[in-house]
Design an enzyme around this catalytic site. Sequence first.
Site, short mmCIF file in Angstrom:
data_model
loop_
_atom_site.label_atom_id
_atom_site.label_comp_id
_atom_site.label_asym_id
_atom_site.label_seq_id
_atom_site.Cartn_x
_atom_site.Cartn_y
_atom_site.Cartn_z
N HIS A 63 0.85 -1.19 0.00
CA HIS A 63 0.00 0.00 0.00
C HIS A 63 0.89 1.25 0.00
CE1 HIS A 63 -3.79 -2.18 0.63
NE2 HIS A 63 -3.03 -3.03 1.31
N TYR A 130 -10.75 -3.00 -3.16
CA TYR A 130 -11.52 -4.15 -2.68
C TYR A 130 -12.76 -4.46 -3.51
CZ TYR A 130 -9.38 -5.00 1.99
OH TYR A 130 -8.56 -5.35 3.03
N HIS A 224 -3.07 -13.39 1.73
CA HIS A 224 -3.53 -13.43 3.13
C HIS A 224 -4.06 -14.82 3.49
CE1 HIS A 224 -3.17 -9.22 2.50
NE2 HIS A 224 -4.42 -8.95 2.19
N ASP A 287 2.21 -6.72 2.64
CA ASP A 287 1.03 -5.86 2.84
C ASP A 287 1.47 -4.53 3.43
OD1 ASP A 287 -1.65 -5.30 2.58
OD2 ASP A 287 -2.27 -6.36 4.39
#
Length: 391
Positions: A63, A130, A224, A287
């Site tokens: 990110h 998302y 994940h 992440d």
Amino acid sequence: MKLVRDVEIYAPKRLGKKDVLISEGKIIAIEDRIEAHITGVDIEVIDGKGLIATPGFIDAHFHLLGGGGENGFQNRTPEVKLTDLTEAGVTTVAGLLGTDGVGRDDAALLSKAHALEIEGITTYVYIGNYRLPVETVTDSIIKDIMVIDKAIGIGEIAISDHRNGSPTFAEFAHACADARVGGLLAGKAGIVNIHVGPGKDRLKFIFQALDETDIPVATFYPTHVGRSQELVDEAIAFAKRGGVFDVTGSENPDQTYDIDGDIPFRKILKQVLDEGLSPECITMTSDGQGSLPSFDSEGNFLHIGVASAKSLLVGIKEAVKREEIPLEIALQTVTSNVANKLKLAHKGQLVVGKDADMLLLEKDSLDIHTVIAKGETMIADHEIIKRGTFE
């Protein structure tokens, strides 16, 4: 030009002690002994005795703009700085958006990616966030991947998560098919980076797509997967069908949260090997700068943390020292495996002709000694040489 002498090379395959010659951002020679004397050219000699040379790490899930905001604006995590990456050994990074595709957007993500590229590392992006349908920069997923050089796919598309807007399977399959076509037309990976949440459906959409559509398994890149053993089992089943899955690293792998990474990377890699699968089916990402929110059983927010790229090296060390996994296998998961998955032919290995992205690690501790990105020294003998514009 740079000449690294007497360094033990893990390319990531172990090659033994060699000399490495770098020029104009590329590896131009790897030999037992290199004698380089060029009139009028300064050659920097780096003593590699007692050090291990590895490819620079590729973090395929980061990110760049920060993430979060699940419990209000004050929980928006900060943007990454250049040294947040280089001090962690990351020389190539793929940026994306997560829960928040409103306060952050793809134009801002691309701007940040270009800034980091100018500062010295290699960057790529995924289009979207998302939610489905994907909010694109142009008028379609296919066009975004074709005309935006840094766009290698879409993501992180969330499944099995209460924050994903409850997409239908048809929406999911259509977006994945478009990413595939965009990749074919542009000669890129065209992959779908898939955030797998804690929901009960786990990888259901992916298996349904494999069973009911013609979308190839290589399109899907779930991450994940360390949330539970049930999810790990499904990821291994996905790998047995030819898939590559990703594990989120952790700086504190023995500390259990209700967040990504409940089962440490080292244990998942061990399970992959025990199953007789090729280690090429697994990667690790950080992440980085993403929020690490925790929710109770009713979906109420509990607390939040910030992920770091340093989790990659922690994961490698843990795999080698606690699970006795060979270093060359552990290194694959953050170097060559990632380059293969993202179709980055010039990355991920210490091979003549590829980009000079190289780490020098202390042999015993595996701590970072030197970082070279595209031939430029970022860190030398534990000291930061190159900082970002505003650092």
